[in-house]
Write a protein that holds these residues in place. Structure first.
Motif, PDB file in Angstrom:
ATOM      1  N   TYR A 191       0.849  -1.202   0.000  1.00  0.00           N
ATOM      2  CA  TYR A 191       0.000   0.000   0.000  1.00  0.00           C
ATOM      3  C   TYR A 191       0.887   1.256   0.000  1.00  0.00           C
ATOM      4  O   TYR A 191       0.657   2.195  -0.766  1.00  0.00           O
ATOM      5  CB  TYR A 191      -0.923  -0.011   1.226  1.00  0.00           C
ATOM      6  N   PHE A 228      -6.198  -0.619   1.823  1.00  0.00           N
ATOM      7  CA  PHE A 228      -6.940  -0.689   0.559  1.00  0.00           C
ATOM      8  C   PHE A 228      -8.448  -0.583   0.837  1.00  0.00           C
ATOM      9  O   PHE A 228      -8.947  -1.194   1.801  1.00  0.00           O
ATOM     10  CB  PHE A 228      -6.646  -2.007  -0.175  1.00  0.00           C
ATOM     11  N   LYS A 258      -5.092   0.823  -5.115  1.00  0.00           N
ATOM     12  CA  LYS A 258      -4.931   1.956  -4.186  1.00  0.00           C
ATOM     13  C   LYS A 258      -5.645   3.159  -4.792  1.00  0.00           C
ATOM     14  O   LYS A 258      -5.330   3.572  -5.905  1.00  0.00           O
ATOM     15  CB  LYS A 258      -3.456   2.264  -3.999  1.00  0.00           C
TER      16      LYS A 258
END
Ligand SMILES: C[S@@+](CC[C@H](N)C(=O)[O-])C[C@H]1O[C@@H](n2cnc3c(N)ncnc32)[C@H](O)[C@@H]1O
Length: 394
Positions: free
Chosen positions: A290, A347, A393
């Motif tokens: 991420y 996410f 993302k």
């Protein structure tokens, strides 16, 4: 013209040995094939015919989960024969590749250094790198020395052992370049992420780059980097990429703490990495993905399916790897809620899902005629596929 040895594509780093070594390797691969194709199918009838009824007689109920099935099966002589033969074949595969490598190691290391100098992309392997204990403490899938053992800073033996050994171990099912999984994920990206053109791609847990190189073929203008904690694998990968004429970078880095800057990549992939990490490391890998992704970028992890997607008997069969093939996290990982783990890493829930990357089969991976040698995706194999966890993302 492409040349092959037992169906595997030859390249300048591949080490097979002499006639006797090759004969041992092919025998070991055949024994593995016999175990999987002839002995394995007999386990179901043995379970239904005598193990389940005996369990029920003793416990007053049919075995209801993979642990109860195992408790009944382990004492059965047919199961014992299967498990023993499979383990023997596995150990024979590695030792049949290890012997010629040990005889020729200096030359193999020299060849790697020479080839690497022709790969314009980065090579980084650090002598003082801290390899996580879950990798260094065990010979995963019985590979002698594991991924990280090295005798010198130039040593590529673990990479060479993996390249040949995993071809035999998978019985050629990943194709002549052992890259079927990478090609499947490439195909998935092409089909599912219409028009997506990543310029920076990271392959985590790349080992010798089998699955990494197809991404460079599919996105030739992208900066493609493979990372792994195994130094010998990284060095071998860099040399192998050069032998295949591809400038792909390889770096010894930990996927849970890579050291790359925030938002460095558009696409982060992994192929059969997650089940070889640990319960503590896996959430950290997701968080790192991420952090490293640019907004709009994708994380795709390909591995075998979670247990909740299959019945108890198939769970038991798969879980044999945990018990007899030095894969300590194999079963435990399949019980985790990976979608929730991705959400916990940052996410958005609606971007996270499991999907299937249709498997590219060996017959689709044969080299195309020379005039057509560009990226060849292959055909979808009916029913076959790799489970992928995908997240975007925002
Ligand atoms: C089964 S192999 C992966 C095969 C490879 N992705 C392919 O498709 O050919 C698993 C690899 O993950 C690596 N690995 C395990 N934990 C890691 C971590 N935290 N960071 C980077 N690599 C890791 C191991 O060293 C090993 O090379």
């Amino acid at each position: 013209m492409a040349e092959f040895v037992s169906g595997q594509s030859k390249h300048d780093m591949l080490t097979v040995g002499n006639h006797d070594d090759l004969a041992r390797q092919e025998f070991a691969m055949s024994l593995k094939g016999f175990t999987q194709n002839r002995l394995l199918p007999g386990l179901g009838p043995v379970f239904e015919g005598r193990v389940a009824p005996a369990f029920e007689k003793e416990h007053g109920q049919a075995p209801s989960d993979r642990h109860q099935i195992r408790s009944g099966m382990v004492d059965d002589p047919y199961f014992q024969t299967y498990a023993l033969t499979n383990r023997v074949a596995q150990e024979m595969i590695w030792s049949s590749v290890q012997a010629p490598l040990e005889r020729d190691l200096d030359a193999v290391n020299d060849r790697a250094a020479q080839l690497s100098s022709a790969n314009a992309a980065r090579l980084e392997s650090a002598g003082d790198f801290a390899v996580p204990r879950y990798v260094s403490a065990i010979d995963i899938h019985c590979m002698p020395g594991g991924y990280s053992t090295q005798e010198s800073e130039a040593d590529v033996a673990a990479g060479a052992l993996y390249d040949r050994g995993v071809y035999l171990y998978s019985m050629g099912m990943m194709g002549p370049d052992n890259d079927g999984m990478g090609r499947s994920v490439c195909l998935f990206v092409q089909n599912q992420l219409d028009g997506f053109q990543p310029s920076a791609i990271l392959d985590m847990g790349c080992t010798v780059g089998h699955s990494t190189l197809p991404f460079k073929e599919l996105f030739p203008d992208a900066d493609v980097t493979g990372i792994d904690v195994g130094g010998p694998c990284i060095r071998y990968a860099h040399a192998r990429a050069a032998a295949k004429g591809l400038d792909v970078g390889f770096m010894q880095r930990d996927a849970s703490q890579t050291g790359f800057e925030d938002e460095s990549f558009d696409l982060i992939v992994s192929h059969i990495l997650l089940h070889e990490t640990s319960g503590k490391a896996m959430p950290e890998v997701f968080k790192e993905c991420y952090r490293l992704l640019k907004p709009g970028g994708y994380m795709i992890h390909a591995d075998l399916p979670p247990f909740l997607k299959m019945g108890a008997f198939n769970q038991f069969i798969l879980d044999n790897e945990t018990y007899y093939n030095n894969e300590p996290f194999w079963g435990a990982m399949r019980d985790l809620d990976q979608e929730q783990m991705a959400v916990d890493a940052g996410f958005a829930k609606e971007t996270v899902r499991f999907d299937t990357a249709p498997m590219v089969m060996p017959e689709d991976l044969a080299p195309p005629p020379e005039e057509e040698q560009e990226f060849v995706a292959g055909e979808f194999a009916p029913g076959g596929g790799w489970e992928v966890l995908i997240a975007r993302k925002d």
